[in-house]
Design a protein around this motif. Structure first.
Motif, PDB file in Angstrom:
ATOM      1  N   THR A 265      -2.357   8.142  46.940  1.00  0.00           N
ATOM      2  CA  THR A 265      -2.036   6.988  47.766  1.00  0.00           C
ATOM      3  C   THR A 265      -3.111   5.926  47.601  1.00  0.00           C
ATOM      4  O   THR A 265      -4.290   6.191  47.800  1.00  0.00           O
ATOM      5  N   ASN A 266      -2.702   4.746  47.228  1.00  0.00           N
ATOM      6  CA  ASN A 266      -3.598   3.614  47.116  1.00  0.00           C
ATOM      7  C   ASN A 266      -3.329   2.712  48.317  1.00  0.00           C
ATOM      8  O   ASN A 266      -2.293   2.045  48.387  1.00  0.00           O
ATOM      9  N   ILE A 267      -4.263   2.692  49.257  1.00  0.00           N
ATOM     10  CA  ILE A 267      -4.051   2.000  50.525  1.00  0.00           C
ATOM     11  C   ILE A 267      -3.832   0.504  50.340  1.00  0.00           C
ATOM     12  O   ILE A 267      -2.912  -0.071  50.921  1.00  0.00           O
ATOM     13  N   VAL A 268      -4.656  -0.139  49.527  1.00  0.00           N
ATOM     14  CA  VAL A 268      -4.502  -1.587  49.366  1.00  0.00           C
ATOM     15  C   VAL A 268      -3.186  -1.914  48.667  1.00  0.00           C
ATOM     16  O   VAL A 268      -2.538  -2.911  48.983  1.00  0.00           O
ATOM     17  N   GLN A 269      -2.778  -1.069  47.765  1.00  0.00           N
ATOM     18  CA  GLN A 269      -1.492  -1.267  47.085  1.00  0.00           C
ATOM     19  C   GLN A 269      -0.351  -1.187  48.107  1.00  0.00           C
ATOM     20  O   GLN A 269       0.546  -2.027  48.106  1.00  0.00           O
ATOM     21  N   GLU A 270      -0.401  -0.185  48.981  1.00  0.00           N
ATOM     22  CA  GLU A 270       0.623  -0.043  50.021  1.00  0.00           C
ATOM     23  C   GLU A 270       0.605  -1.207  51.000  1.00  0.00           C
ATOM     24  O   GLU A 270       1.653  -1.720  51.383  1.00  0.00           O
ATOM     25  N   LYS A 271      -0.594  -1.623  51.410  1.00  0.00           N
ATOM     26  CA  LYS A 271      -0.716  -2.741  52.355  1.00  0.00           C
ATOM     27  C   LYS A 271      -0.186  -4.038  51.741  1.00  0.00           C
ATOM     28  O   LYS A 271       0.485  -4.812  52.417  1.00  0.00           O
ATOM     29  N   ALA A 272      -0.492  -4.266  50.478  1.00  0.00           N
ATOM     30  CA  ALA A 272      -0.016  -5.482  49.806  1.00  0.00           C
ATOM     31  C   ALA A 272       1.505  -5.472  49.687  1.00  0.00           C
ATOM     32  O   ALA A 272       2.160  -6.498  49.888  1.00  0.00           O
ATOM     33  N   PHE A 273       2.069  -4.307  49.383  1.00  0.00           N
ATOM     34  CA  PHE A 273       3.519  -4.189  49.270  1.00  0.00           C
ATOM     35  C   PHE A 273       4.174  -4.453  50.629  1.00  0.00           C
ATOM     36  O   PHE A 273       5.132  -5.235  50.729  1.00  0.00           O
ATOM     37  N   GLN A 274       3.649  -3.836  51.681  1.00  0.00           N
ATOM     38  CA  GLN A 274       4.212  -4.023  53.023  1.00  0.00           C
ATOM     39  C   GLN A 274       4.047  -5.465  53.490  1.00  0.00           C
ATOM     40  O   GLN A 274       4.947  -6.030  54.108  1.00  0.00           O
ATOM     41  N   PHE A 275       2.919  -6.068  53.176  1.00  0.00           N
ATOM     42  CA  PHE A 275       2.685  -7.462  53.531  1.00  0.00           C
ATOM     43  C   PHE A 275       3.738  -8.365  52.889  1.00  0.00           C
ATOM     44  O   PHE A 275       4.304  -9.227  53.549  1.00  0.00           O
ATOM     45  N   SER A 276       4.007  -8.128  51.611  1.00  0.00           N
ATOM     46  CA  SER A 276       5.040  -8.905  50.924  1.00  0.00           C
ATOM     47  C   SER A 276       6.402  -8.702  51.573  1.00  0.00           C
ATOM     48  O   SER A 276       7.152  -9.661  51.775  1.00  0.00           O
ATOM     49  N   LEU A 277       6.711  -7.459  51.904  1.00  0.00           N
ATOM     50  CA  LEU A 277       7.986  -7.181  52.581  1.00  0.00           C
ATOM     51  C   LEU A 277       8.084  -7.910  53.913  1.00  0.00           C
ATOM     52  O   LEU A 277       9.159  -8.392  54.289  1.00  0.00           O
ATOM     53  N   ASN A 278       6.980  -7.991  54.620  1.00  0.00           N
ATOM     54  CA  ASN A 278       6.972  -8.689  55.906  1.00  0.00           C
ATOM     55  C   ASN A 278       7.104 -10.195  55.750  1.00  0.00           C
ATOM     56  O   ASN A 278       7.618 -10.877  56.635  1.00  0.00           O
TER      57      ASN A 278
ATOM     58  N   SER B 226       2.280 -12.085  44.580  1.00  0.00           N
ATOM     59  CA  SER B 226       1.374 -11.957  43.446  1.00  0.00           C
ATOM     60  C   SER B 226       0.196 -11.030  43.756  1.00  0.00           C
ATOM     61  O   SER B 226      -0.384 -10.440  42.843  1.00  0.00           O
ATOM     62  N   ILE B 227      -0.151 -10.885  45.035  1.00  0.00           N
ATOM     63  CA  ILE B 227      -1.241  -9.981  45.414  1.00  0.00           C
ATOM     64  C   ILE B 227      -0.922  -8.573  44.910  1.00  0.00           C
ATOM     65  O   ILE B 227      -1.694  -7.961  44.182  1.00  0.00           O
ATOM     66  N   GLY B 228       0.234  -8.069  45.298  1.00  0.00           N
ATOM     67  CA  GLY B 228       0.641  -6.721  44.897  1.00  0.00           C
ATOM     68  C   GLY B 228       0.948  -6.608  43.420  1.00  0.00           C
ATOM     69  O   GLY B 228       0.639  -5.589  42.794  1.00  0.00           O
ATOM     70  N   ALA B 229       1.533  -7.647  42.859  1.00  0.00           N
ATOM     71  CA  ALA B 229       1.855  -7.611  41.426  1.00  0.00           C
ATOM     72  C   ALA B 229       0.581  -7.482  40.588  1.00  0.00           C
ATOM     73  O   ALA B 229       0.531  -6.707  39.626  1.00  0.00           O
ATOM     74  N   ASN B 230      -0.455  -8.201  40.969  1.00  0.00           N
ATOM     75  CA  ASN B 230      -1.718  -8.111  40.230  1.00  0.00           C
ATOM     76  C   ASN B 230      -2.422  -6.785  40.476  1.00  0.00           C
ATOM     77  O   ASN B 230      -3.102  -6.269  39.589  1.00  0.00           O
ATOM     78  N   LEU B 231      -2.240  -6.216  41.655  1.00  0.00           N
ATOM     79  CA  LEU B 231      -2.771  -4.869  41.910  1.00  0.00           C
ATOM     80  C   LEU B 231      -2.095  -3.853  40.994  1.00  0.00           C
ATOM     81  O   LEU B 231      -2.748  -2.970  40.442  1.00  0.00           O
ATOM     82  N   GLU B 232      -0.792  -3.975  40.837  1.00  0.00           N
ATOM     83  CA  GLU B 232      -0.061  -3.085  39.932  1.00  0.00           C
ATOM     84  C   GLU B 232      -0.595  -3.219  38.511  1.00  0.00           C
ATOM     85  O   GLU B 232      -0.783  -2.226  37.818  1.00  0.00           O
ATOM     86  N   GLU B 233      -0.829  -4.454  38.091  1.00  0.00           N
ATOM     87  CA  GLU B 233      -1.372  -4.666  36.746  1.00  0.00           C
ATOM     88  C   GLU B 233      -2.773  -4.096  36.621  1.00  0.00           C
ATOM     89  O   GLU B 233      -3.132  -3.529  35.581  1.00  0.00           O
ATOM     90  N   ALA B 234      -3.574  -4.226  37.685  1.00  0.00           N
ATOM     91  CA  ALA B 234      -4.937  -3.685  37.654  1.00  0.00           C
ATOM     92  C   ALA B 234      -4.904  -2.173  37.496  1.00  0.00           C
ATOM     93  O   ALA B 234      -5.642  -1.608  36.680  1.00  0.00           O
TER      94      ALA B 234
END
Length: 120
Positions: free
Chosen positions: A4-17, A44-52
Motif C-alpha cells: 500500500t502506497n499511502i500518498v498514491q491512495e490519497k492522491a487517487f481519492q483526492f482526484s475522485l473527490n 496530474s498529482i496521481g498520474a505523476n506518482l504512478e509514473e514515479a
C-alpha cells in the motif's frame, strides 16, 4: 501480500473527490477555465506518482515525485482561487485543501529524504 502506497491512495481519492466539484463548476456555475485547470492539475498529482513508481531509475523517480509536488501546489492555487471567488463554498474548499495539504506534506518529506540520500 499487497503493498500500500499511502500518498498514491490519497492522491487517487483526492482526484475522485475533485471530479464532481469540477463537473458542478462547469454544469451549474458555467465556469469552464478554472475548473479545467483544477481538474488537470489535481489528476496530474496521481498520474505523476504512478509514473514515479514505474520509473526506470532513482533520478526518474525523483523527477516525477517533484513534478507531482509541483502539480499539488498548482492545485492548491486553483482551489484557493475558486474558494476566494465563491465558486466553491468555503466548507467544501477547506476540506479539499486539508486533503491536499496531507498530500503536499508527504510529497515534501519524500523529496527532502531523496535530496538527503543523494547528497550523502
Amino acid at each position: 501480500m499487497t503493498y500500500t502506497n499511502i500518498v498514491q491512495e490519497k492522491a487517487f481519492q483526492f482526484s475522485l473527490n475533485l471530479i464532481p466539484v469540477c463537473i458542478r463548476l462547469s454544469n451549474e456555475k458555467k465556469e469552464f477555465v478554472l475548473s479545467k485547470q483544477l481538474l488537470k492539475s489535481s489528476t496530474s498529482i496521481g498520474a505523476n506518482l504512478e509514473e514515479a513508481i514505474g520509473g526506470f531509475s532513482k533520478k526518474d523517480f525523483h523527477y516525477k515525485i517533484s513534478i507531482s509536488y509541483k502539480e499539488a501546489r498548482e492545485t492548491r492555487y486553483w482551489l484557493k482561487l475558486l474558494v476566494a471567488s465563491d465558486l466553491i463554498n468555503m466548507e467544501d474548499g477547506n476540506l479539499l485543501l486539508d486533503e491536499l495539504e496531507e498530500i503536499l506534506k508527504i510529497l515534501g518529506r519524500t523529496i527532502i529524504t531523496l535530496n538527503q540520500n543523494n547528497s550523502a
